[in-house]
Scaffold this motif. Structure first.
Motif, PDB file in Angstrom:
ATOM      1  N   VAL A  31       0.836  -1.204   0.000  1.00  0.00           N
ATOM      2  CA  VAL A  31       0.000   0.000   0.000  1.00  0.00           C
ATOM      3  C   VAL A  31       0.869   1.252   0.000  1.00  0.00           C
ATOM      4  CG1 VAL A  31      -1.807   1.255   1.227  1.00  0.00           C
ATOM      5  CG2 VAL A  31      -1.825  -1.245   1.209  1.00  0.00           C
ATOM      6  N   LEU A  32       1.864   1.305   0.875  1.00  0.00           N
ATOM      7  CA  LEU A  32       2.712   2.492   0.956  1.00  0.00           C
ATOM      8  C   LEU A  32       3.508   2.699  -0.321  1.00  0.00           C
ATOM      9  CD1 LEU A  32       4.009   2.241   4.637  1.00  0.00           C
ATOM     10  CD2 LEU A  32       2.365   3.877   3.711  1.00  0.00           C
ATOM     11  N   CYS A  33       3.927   1.619  -0.972  1.00  0.00           N
ATOM     12  CA  CYS A  33       4.672   1.755  -2.224  1.00  0.00           C
ATOM     13  C   CYS A  33       3.787   2.295  -3.344  1.00  0.00           C
ATOM     14  CB  CYS A  33       5.267   0.412  -2.631  1.00  0.00           C
ATOM     15  SG  CYS A  33       6.617  -0.156  -1.567  1.00  0.00           S
ATOM     16  N   ALA A  34       2.529   1.898  -3.348  1.00  0.00           N
ATOM     17  CA  ALA A  34       1.609   2.317  -4.419  1.00  0.00           C
ATOM     18  C   ALA A  34       0.990   3.682  -4.156  1.00  0.00           C
ATOM     19  CB  ALA A  34       0.511   1.272  -4.589  1.00  0.00           C
ATOM     20  N   GLU A  35       0.977   4.132  -2.894  1.00  0.00           N
ATOM     21  CA  GLU A  35       0.296   5.380  -2.535  1.00  0.00           C
ATOM     22  C   GLU A  35       1.259   6.298  -1.785  1.00  0.00           C
ATOM     23  OE1 GLU A  35      -4.149   3.344  -1.960  1.00  0.00           O
ATOM     24  OE2 GLU A  35      -3.123   4.251  -0.256  1.00  0.00           O
ATOM     25  N   PRO A  36       1.982   7.158  -2.483  1.00  0.00           N
ATOM     26  CA  PRO A  36       2.946   8.043  -1.823  1.00  0.00           C
ATOM     27  C   PRO A  36       2.330   8.978  -0.792  1.00  0.00           C
ATOM     28  CG  PRO A  36       3.317   7.985  -4.197  1.00  0.00           C
ATOM     29  CD  PRO A  36       2.025   7.272  -3.951  1.00  0.00           C
ATOM     30  N   ALA A  37       1.033   9.317  -0.938  1.00  0.00           N
ATOM     31  CA  ALA A  37       0.397  10.239   0.009  1.00  0.00           C
ATOM     32  C   ALA A  37      -0.030   9.544   1.299  1.00  0.00           C
ATOM     33  CB  ALA A  37      -0.820  10.899  -0.636  1.00  0.00           C
ATOM     34  N   THR A  38      -0.094   8.229   1.298  1.00  0.00           N
ATOM     35  CA  THR A  38      -0.470   7.497   2.510  1.00  0.00           C
ATOM     36  C   THR A  38       0.711   7.451   3.469  1.00  0.00           C
ATOM     37  OG1 THR A  38      -2.119   6.147   1.385  1.00  0.00           O
ATOM     38  CG2 THR A  38      -1.198   5.253   3.407  1.00  0.00           C
ATOM     39  N   GLU A  39       0.441   7.715   4.751  1.00  0.00           N
ATOM     40  CA  GLU A  39       1.516   7.780   5.740  1.00  0.00           C
ATOM     41  C   GLU A  39       1.483   6.652   6.756  1.00  0.00           C
ATOM     42  OE1 GLU A  39       2.258  12.613   5.773  1.00  0.00           O
ATOM     43  OE2 GLU A  39       0.976  11.738   7.326  1.00  0.00           O
ATOM     44  N   LEU A  40       0.338   6.021   6.945  1.00  0.00           N
ATOM     45  CA  LEU A  40       0.215   4.958   7.931  1.00  0.00           C
ATOM     46  C   LEU A  40      -0.716   3.873   7.413  1.00  0.00           C
ATOM     47  CD1 LEU A  40       0.476   3.720  10.807  1.00  0.00           C
ATOM     48  CD2 LEU A  40      -1.396   5.221  11.517  1.00  0.00           C
ATOM     49  N   VAL A  41      -0.293   2.627   7.580  1.00  0.00           N
ATOM     50  CA  VAL A  41      -1.127   1.476   7.229  1.00  0.00           C
ATOM     51  C   VAL A  41      -1.213   0.568   8.451  1.00  0.00           C
ATOM     52  CG1 VAL A  41      -1.470  -0.476   5.686  1.00  0.00           C
ATOM     53  CG2 VAL A  41      -0.354   1.585   4.832  1.00  0.00           C
ATOM     54  N   CYS A  42      -2.431   0.135   8.780  1.00  0.00           N
ATOM     55  CA  CYS A  42      -2.652  -0.780   9.893  1.00  0.00           C
ATOM     56  C   CYS A  42      -3.238  -2.083   9.353  1.00  0.00           C
ATOM     57  CB  CYS A  42      -3.595  -0.154  10.919  1.00  0.00           C
ATOM     58  SG  CYS A  42      -2.969   1.373  11.655  1.00  0.00           S
ATOM     59  N   CYS A  43      -3.617  -2.983  10.248  1.00  0.00           N
ATOM     60  CA  CYS A  43      -4.254  -4.230   9.839  1.00  0.00           C
ATOM     61  C   CYS A  43      -5.066  -4.771  11.007  1.00  0.00           C
ATOM     62  CB  CYS A  43      -3.216  -5.262   9.382  1.00  0.00           C
ATOM     63  SG  CYS A  43      -2.075  -5.788  10.677  1.00  0.00           S
ATOM     64  N   GLY A  44      -5.764  -5.869  10.793  1.00  0.00           N
ATOM     65  CA  GLY A  44      -6.547  -6.480  11.851  1.00  0.00           C
ATOM     66  C   GLY A  44      -5.672  -7.212  12.854  1.00  0.00           C
ATOM     67  N   ILE A  45      -6.289  -7.619  13.973  1.00  0.00           N
ATOM     68  CA  ILE A  45      -5.551  -8.291  15.039  1.00  0.00           C
ATOM     69  C   ILE A  45      -6.276  -9.577  15.455  1.00  0.00           C
ATOM     70  CG2 ILE A  45      -4.446  -6.228  15.950  1.00  0.00           C
ATOM     71  CD1 ILE A  45      -6.598  -6.060  18.079  1.00  0.00           C
ATOM     72  N   ARG A  46      -5.507 -10.508  16.006  1.00  0.00           N
ATOM     73  CA  ARG A  46      -6.041 -11.740  16.598  1.00  0.00           C
ATOM     74  C   ARG A  46      -5.724 -11.680  18.095  1.00  0.00           C
ATOM     75  NH1 ARG A  46      -4.817 -16.437  13.078  1.00  0.00           N
ATOM     76  NH2 ARG A  46      -6.774 -15.658  12.157  1.00  0.00           N
ATOM     77  N   ILE A  47      -6.744 -11.476  18.912  1.00  0.00           N
ATOM     78  CA  ILE A  47      -6.545 -11.290  20.345  1.00  0.00           C
ATOM     79  C   ILE A  47      -6.499 -12.652  21.036  1.00  0.00           C
ATOM     80  CG2 ILE A  47      -7.553 -10.360  22.463  1.00  0.00           C
ATOM     81  CD1 ILE A  47      -8.854  -8.197  20.689  1.00  0.00           C
ATOM     82  N   ALA A  48      -5.463 -12.833  21.847  1.00  0.00           N
ATOM     83  CA  ALA A  48      -5.324 -14.059  22.636  1.00  0.00           C
ATOM     84  C   ALA A  48      -5.464 -13.693  24.109  1.00  0.00           C
ATOM     85  CB  ALA A  48      -3.960 -14.698  22.385  1.00  0.00           C
ATOM     86  N   TYR A  49      -6.433 -14.352  24.788  1.00  0.00           N
ATOM     87  CA  TYR A  49      -6.646 -14.089  26.210  1.00  0.00           C
ATOM     88  C   TYR A  49      -7.119 -15.358  26.896  1.00  0.00           C
ATOM     89  CZ  TYR A  49      -8.559 -12.320  30.575  1.00  0.00           C
ATOM     90  OH  TYR A  49      -8.828 -12.123  31.916  1.00  0.00           O
ATOM     91  N   ASP A  50      -6.373 -15.755  27.906  1.00  0.00           N
ATOM     92  CA  ASP A  50      -6.789 -16.860  28.775  1.00  0.00           C
ATOM     93  C   ASP A  50      -7.133 -18.119  27.973  1.00  0.00           C
ATOM     94  OD1 ASP A  50      -7.214 -17.973  31.259  1.00  0.00           O
ATOM     95  OD2 ASP A  50      -9.307 -17.345  31.385  1.00  0.00           O
ATOM     96  N   GLY A  51      -6.296 -18.432  26.970  1.00  0.00           N
ATOM     97  CA  GLY A  51      -6.477 -19.645  26.191  1.00  0.00           C
ATOM     98  C   GLY A  51      -7.437 -19.545  25.028  1.00  0.00           C
ATOM     99  N   ALA A  52      -8.115 -18.429  24.877  1.00  0.00           N
ATOM    100  CA  ALA A  52      -9.068 -18.240  23.773  1.00  0.00           C
ATOM    101  C   ALA A  52      -8.556 -17.159  22.826  1.00  0.00           C
ATOM    102  CB  ALA A  52     -10.442 -17.862  24.309  1.00  0.00           C
ATOM    103  N   THR A  53      -8.953 -17.252  21.570  1.00  0.00           N
ATOM    104  CA  THR A  53      -8.589 -16.234  20.593  1.00  0.00           C
ATOM    105  C   THR A  53      -9.839 -15.697  19.905  1.00  0.00           C
ATOM    106  OG1 THR A  53      -8.288 -17.827  18.796  1.00  0.00           O
ATOM    107  CG2 THR A  53      -6.349 -17.302  20.137  1.00  0.00           C
ATOM    108  N   SER A  54      -9.774 -14.440  19.488  1.00  0.00           N
ATOM    109  CA  SER A  54     -10.865 -13.821  18.724  1.00  0.00           C
ATOM    110  C   SER A  54     -10.265 -12.794  17.790  1.00  0.00           C
ATOM    111  CB  SER A  54     -11.886 -13.168  19.662  1.00  0.00           C
ATOM    112  OG  SER A  54     -11.258 -12.204  20.483  1.00  0.00           O
ATOM    113  N   ASP A  55     -10.789 -12.739  16.580  1.00  0.00           N
ATOM    114  CA  ASP A  55     -10.285 -11.803  15.574  1.00  0.00           C
ATOM    115  C   ASP A  55     -11.031 -10.486  15.647  1.00  0.00           C
ATOM    116  OD1 ASP A  55      -8.567 -13.749  14.775  1.00  0.00           O
ATOM    117  OD2 ASP A  55      -9.594 -14.204  12.884  1.00  0.00           O
ATOM    118  N   ARG A  56     -10.280  -9.403  15.554  1.00  0.00           N
ATOM    119  CA  ARG A  56     -10.854  -8.052  15.437  1.00  0.00           C
ATOM    120  C   ARG A  56     -10.348  -7.473  14.125  1.00  0.00           C
ATOM    121  NH1 ARG A  56     -12.395  -5.495  20.307  1.00  0.00           N
ATOM    122  NH2 ARG A  56     -13.017  -3.770  18.958  1.00  0.00           N
ATOM    123  N   VAL A  57     -11.226  -7.402  13.147  1.00  0.00           N
ATOM    124  CA  VAL A  57     -10.853  -6.926  11.812  1.00  0.00           C
ATOM    125  C   VAL A  57     -11.798  -5.816  11.407  1.00  0.00           C
ATOM    126  CG1 VAL A  57     -10.559  -7.528   9.390  1.00  0.00           C
ATOM    127  CG2 VAL A  57      -9.945  -9.180  11.167  1.00  0.00           C
TER     128      VAL A  57
END
Length: 483
Positions: free
Chosen positions: A286-312
């Motif tokens: 994304v940053l290579c294709a878009e010179p005006a973009t300054e920050l790129v993020c992504c989704g996360i996979r939360i791990a807590y107490d043996g369980a996981t859940s995706d936040r996208v």
């Protein structure tokens, strides 16, 4: 000089012209200049229908106090010139406008402390007297830009905050990596303190990235002696170890790494989080294709107490208004890939003055989003570990203080009831968990006044009445949620 600007609307604003005349008669020692537009010229004050291009801004620069109608562009230009404007909204019932949008706009800005509104001549006269007698109370810090274009842009942002146009804005698809793409070098900044086992696992996952380019890792030890055994020089995945030379804490450690980096692209990763293999490749495309973009993020996979859940986050573009409405937990700091120049030559480094350093990542998101929209890869590419060894676990008073600081630093929250209610509810919960029942209930009330459906306020009230805060947090964390 007092400058009164009624704008360019074709409706007459006789009421404000009469107030300006009345003030000129009551204060003959004060020069009152009125830009009256389509209204009749003033009889006691000086008047001009319109200014030449640039003339309004110049007059604002010379004025001791500025009065505006409720037009967003005029208010924004007055603030751009360094004034806290005295605003008088046009009233449709007096045939001064076609609807009540100026009344709503000025009321919301007044609540946020962005203008001083007046609805009667007595209030108008008293406010102007105060502006002339106590000019510091009506002056703003020097802005970073100037001119009508900048003022209009800021006005547009204020309008966006008020009307909430996310649904009306089409989302831009993310670009795909080209087969012949050049993959720039990236520096990963990993702050750490007293978590050697977690840190080593984090470094293993950085080395395992399928990114074709070089990834340099800077491990910044905060408050502990650097472990030189972690250093390695193995071609495309070298590791250096540094001591934090800035302010103690996460913000200072990040800044130490940013300053030491020799690449334009910099990524953050906390020492208890893990990058999944495709993270850097997807974001760098994304940053290579878009010179005006300054920050790129992504989704996360939360791990807590043996369980996981995706936040996208199911959209690829996030702006300032979005971040005021919601913290957007998906935009975790361990997902950040950004341009170093956006900080050092743009909005500034990570803020080391935030009380306790709490929320420094969110504050940086807000600053970057003010400059340009943030881009987001809609996949869970970072595993985020939630655990009781979190630095801010249980530091409720620090959290409450930092969140109050945030509301002061960003008065725009007052323009977004949902966002203000969210932060007020978080403060209420922190105060309740700290055992400060009175303060908790005050913030509960503030949150519910802004948005009666704010769930954090009800949770905070329950904690203030005896429900254990730890039990609430455990229940939320199992679902990948937090306060």
């Amino acid at each position: 000089m007092v400058l009164v600007a009624v704008g360019t609307d074709h409706h007459a604003f006789t009421r404000l012209i009469d107030w300006a005349d009345g003030y000129a008669l009551d204060r003959p020692d004060v020069r009152v200049l009125v830009q009256h537009g389509a209204s009749a010229a003033p009889s006691a004050a000086e008047g001009t229908a319109y200014f030449e291009p640039g003339g309004l801004g110049a007059a604002m620069g010379r004025a001791a106090a500025v009065v505006t109608h409720g037009g967003p562009a005029t208010i924004a230009e007055a603030r751009e010139a360094g004034h806290l404007p005295v605003a008088v909204a046009r009233d449709p019932e007096l045939h001064e406008h076609v609807d009540d949008h100026q009344l709503c706009f000025v009321s919301r800005l007044d609540e946020a402390g962005l203008v001083r509104s007046c609805s009667s001549y007595q209030q108008f006269r008293t406010t102007l007297d105060k502006a002339l007698a106590q000019p510091r109370d009506f002056r703003l810090p020097a802005p970073s830009g100037a001119g009508t274009a900048t003022a209009a842009h800021r006005a547009g942002r204020l309008i966006d905050l008020l009307i909430g146009t996310r649904e009306a804005r089409p989302d831009r698809p993310l670009p795909r990596a080209r087969e012949d793409a050049h993959w720039p070098e990236i520096t990963a900044v990993v702050p750490t303190r007293d978590r050697p086992d977690l840190l080593r696992r984090t470094l293993e996952h950085i080395r395992a990235q399928d990114y074709p380019g070089t990834v340099r890792t800077l491990v910044v030890f905060d408050g502990t002696d650097p472990d030189r055994s972690l250093e390695r020089d193995d071609g495309r995945r070298p590791v250096r170890v540094l001591a934090n030379t800035a302010a103690p804490g996460l913000a200072g450690a990040r800044n130490t790494g940013i300053l030491a980096a020799e690449t334009e692209l910099v990524a953050f990763c906390d020492d208890d989080d893990l990058w999944l293999p495709g993270k850097l490749r997807a974001q760098a495309a994304v940053l290579c294709a878009e010179p005006a973009t300054e920050l790129v993020c992504c989704g996360i996979r939360i791990a807590y107490d043996g369980a996981t859940s995706d936040r996208v986050l199911q959209r690829s573009t996030v702006d300032f208004a979005d971040l005021l409405r919601s913290r957007l937990t998906e935009l975790h700091p361990s997902t950040f890939l950004l341009r170093r120049s956006a900080l050092l030559d743009g909005c500034g480094s990570v803020d080391e003055e935030i009380p306790g350093g709490y929320g420094e990542d969110y504050e940086l998101l807000l600053r970057l989003a003010r400059r340009a929209p943030i881009r987001n890869v809609g996949e869970p590419l970072v595993r985020v570990l939630w655990h009781r060894r979190s630095y801010f676990g249980g530091r409720w008073q620090t959290i409450a203080t930092a969140l109050r600081w945030l509301l002061t630093a960003y008065p725009e929250f007052r323009l977004v009831p949902r966002g203000y209610a969210r932060v007020a509810g978080q403060i209420a919960f922190a105060e309740a968990a700290a055992g400060r029942r009175g303060a908790a209930l005050e913030w509960c009330t503030a949150a519910l006044r802004a948005r009666w459906t704010e769930p954090r306020a009800y949770l905070a009230a329950a904690v203030a009445c005896g429900l254990p805060a730890a039990a609430v947090l455990r229940a939320l964390h199992r679902r990948g949620r937090g306060i």
